[in-house]
Write a protein that holds these residues in place. Sequence first.
Motif, short mmCIF file in Angstrom:
data_model
loop_
_atom_site.label_atom_id
_atom_site.label_comp_id
_atom_site.label_asym_id
_atom_site.label_seq_id
_atom_site.Cartn_x
_atom_site.Cartn_y
_atom_site.Cartn_z
N GLN A 201 0.82 -1.21 0.00
CA GLN A 201 0.00 0.00 0.00
C GLN A 201 0.86 1.27 0.00
N GLY A 202 2.17 1.08 0.07
CA GLY A 202 3.07 2.23 0.06
C GLY A 202 3.11 2.99 1.36
N LEU A 203 2.74 2.33 2.45
CA LEU A 203 2.69 3.00 3.75
C LEU A 203 3.97 2.83 4.56
N ILE A 204 4.71 1.75 4.30
CA ILE A 204 5.93 1.47 5.06
C ILE A 204 6.96 0.80 4.15
N GLU A 205 8.19 0.80 4.63
CA GLU A 205 9.22 -0.11 4.16
C GLU A 205 9.65 -0.90 5.39
N ALA A 206 9.75 -2.23 5.27
CA ALA A 206 9.98 -3.04 6.46
C ALA A 206 10.99 -4.15 6.22
N LYS A 215 17.78 -14.22 25.52
CA LYS A 215 16.36 -14.56 25.42
C LYS A 215 16.11 -15.69 24.43
N GLY A 216 17.18 -16.20 23.82
CA GLY A 216 17.05 -17.28 22.86
C GLY A 216 17.02 -16.79 21.43
N HIS A 217 16.45 -17.59 20.53
CA HIS A 217 16.34 -17.25 19.11
C HIS A 217 15.03 -16.50 18.91
N ASP A 218 15.13 -15.31 18.35
CA ASP A 218 13.92 -14.49 18.18
C ASP A 218 14.09 -13.58 16.98
N GLY A 219 13.20 -12.61 16.87
CA GLY A 219 13.27 -11.69 15.75
C GLY A 219 12.66 -10.35 16.11
N LEU A 220 13.02 -9.34 15.33
CA LEU A 220 12.50 -7.99 15.50
C LEU A 220 12.19 -7.41 14.13
N ALA A 221 10.92 -7.07 13.92
CA ALA A 221 10.52 -6.42 12.67
C ALA A 221 10.67 -4.92 12.83
N ILE A 222 11.17 -4.27 11.77
CA ILE A 222 11.39 -2.84 11.79
C ILE A 222 10.74 -2.25 10.54
N ALA A 223 9.89 -1.25 10.74
CA ALA A 223 9.20 -0.63 9.61
C ALA A 223 9.33 0.88 9.68
N VAL A 224 9.66 1.50 8.55
CA VAL A 224 9.72 2.96 8.45
C VAL A 224 8.44 3.45 7.81
#
Length: 226
Positions: A201-206, A215-224
């Motif tokens: 939709q052109g609202l973010i880049e992520a 904390k173990g194996h995990d992830g972090l999503a980052i969106a501009v």
Amino acid sequence: MSLSMIPTEAFTQVDNFSEQHIIKPDAALDKCMQNAANNGLPDISVSAIQGKFLMIQAKMMRAKRVLEIGTLAGYSSIWLSKALPADGELISLESNEKFAQLSRENIAYANPSCRVEVKHGAALETLDTLQGAFDMVFIDADKMNSAAYLRKAIDLTRPGAVIYVDNTVRNYNILLDEHTQDPYGIGIRAVYPALQQLQDQGLIEATNIQICSSKGHDGLAIAVRL
């Protein structure tokens, strides 16, 4: 050596080693964690290294208004408040009344220079009452609603703001199982198509970053926000 061959305790040892050199002693942060343990709160706060990462991110973008969804004991709130100027504002949302009250006490002890407010209530409802544009959003609450929080954050951020969604991996077997019935897995899996749709939709880049830590194996999503 593959990740699967690295013993889990190695991640904790590396975090501990890093903290010894990078994290300065902080009575307020220590007290926050001790109060959380004494009151039986789950040990799910961000690590010290991750907390400082969030603080640095807020500093890099010169954030003045930060929204946090999921307060727990206020550990990440205290870290984020360190990045804000005296006229800055941090609003944190917490659905558990006990957690909200404890976090207020911990934050008051930290005595941040900026304004910090912990709002108690269901975040999906509280978000609809907020006004103005935030510079940064950190989503770290109930995972079933992470995608919904992400979508609501779009309307509460300015162009150039950054939105972070924590715990986007945690258990990779559940994450990659399209037939999972695990509520946690269903919640984190929903974040990815939400990111895809918002990008289309052109609202973010992520993007999404895998993390290996105490904390173990995990992830972090980052969106501009665009």
